[in-house]
Design a protein around this motif. Structure first.
Motif: not given
Length: 291
Positions: A41-47, A157-175
């Motif tokens: 797997h990559g960053f974000g989720f487990n296997g 780290a700012e992109c893939l280890v987000p510090e806020t829920v909004e950062g996680m939502q943005k990452l999912l939208e980009i991915a």
């Protein structure tokens, strides 16, 4: 969860202070001596979450192994090393302890793709073929810089280890090519797990992943007749775009690797269009058996 579609969890001690959680084939699968297939797997989720649509599709034809990489899931180490080479070394030791010595096909997504290439380089007797999606052979400084500028982040780290829920939502939208239909609660839960499990160590993994351009060398994978390389890519991948795949296939690997693109798919191609992804992966695996 005790068993997941033909697999079951097993914690493997690699060395003192280092444990990797693998999802390994059930007894019935190993008795059939099926070819080993390893999903990274990559960053974000487990296997299990990353490969949830692939595990049931291939567990009848292959002995499927799905590790949680270090600092994901229940895997951890007290060793200060953070490099992809150390991760590859730990995986090889773990697979040997599970009875896998050779003939693996390793499927790597994003960070897992870099580790897959490193395994093929360091352990050619173990790795028969590599399938990679959304990943470079190495992550050079120039590729890293251009990617961050394109996405508007100051660090990975700012992109893939987000510090806020909004950062996680943005990452999912980009991915994703299209917004994934995930309830807000699921996104929040994913973020809470990400922040509670080794955020400092994950940031260190990202730092160690980037190498200077002058240190990059193409390993002669294709000089080994038994090692095959295949790319499966989402045409709309915004994190690691198609140009990276074409550059690797045509320039770095001299066209000896094969490339399959999937339209209307982003970085999370194996989750967005799983049946198409699985079809291409199956075709490649069948070609290995034919040979």
């Amino acid at each position: 969860m005790k068993v997941a579609v033909g697999t079951q969890p097993e914690a493997v001690e690699i060395e003192e202070g280092t444990v990797i959680n693998f999802w390994v084939p059930t007894t019935s699968a190993t008795k059939n001596h099926l070819p080993p297939l390893v999903f990274l797997h990559g960053f974000g989720f487990n296997g299990i979450l990353t490969w949830q649509f692939q595990i049931p599709a291939f567990s009848r034809s292959h002995s499927v192994y799905v590790p949680d990489l270090l600092f994901f899931g229940c895997s951890f180490t007290q060793n200060p090393r953070r490099s992809p080479a150390f991760m590859a070394e730990c995986l090889a030791k773990g697979l040997r302890k599970l009875g896998v010595e050779r003939g693996c096909t390793v499927v790597g997504f994003s960070y897992g793709g870099i580790v897959a290439f490193k395994m093929a380089e360091m352990f050619p007797e173990m790795v028969r073929a590599v399938v990679v999606t959304g990943s470079g052979m190495e992550f050079t400084r120039s590729v890293s810089r251009s990617g961050l500028e394109r996405l508007g982040y100051g660090s990975w780290a700012e992109c893939l280890v987000p510090e806020t829920v909004e950062g996680m939502q943005k990452l999912l939208e980009i991915a994703a090519y299209k917004q994934l239909p995930l309830p807000a609660r699921v996104v929040k839960d994913a973020w809470e797990v990400s922040r509670s499990l080794y955020p400092k160590e994950r940031a260190e993994l990202l730092e160690e992943m980037v190498i200077e351009d002058h240190n990059f060398k193409v390993h002669p994978y294709t000089q080994c007749n038994f090692q095959k390389i295949h790319f499966i890519w989402g045409e709309n991948d915004r994190l690691i775009n198609m140009e990276v795949a074409r550059h690797q296939q045509i320039r770095l690997l001299k066209g000896k690797a094969t490339l399959q693109s999937i339209e209307k798919a982003g970085h999370l191609v194996q989750m967005e269009r799983p049946w198409v992804f699985n079809g291409h992966l199956k075709k490649f695996l069948d070609s290995l058996n034919d040979k």
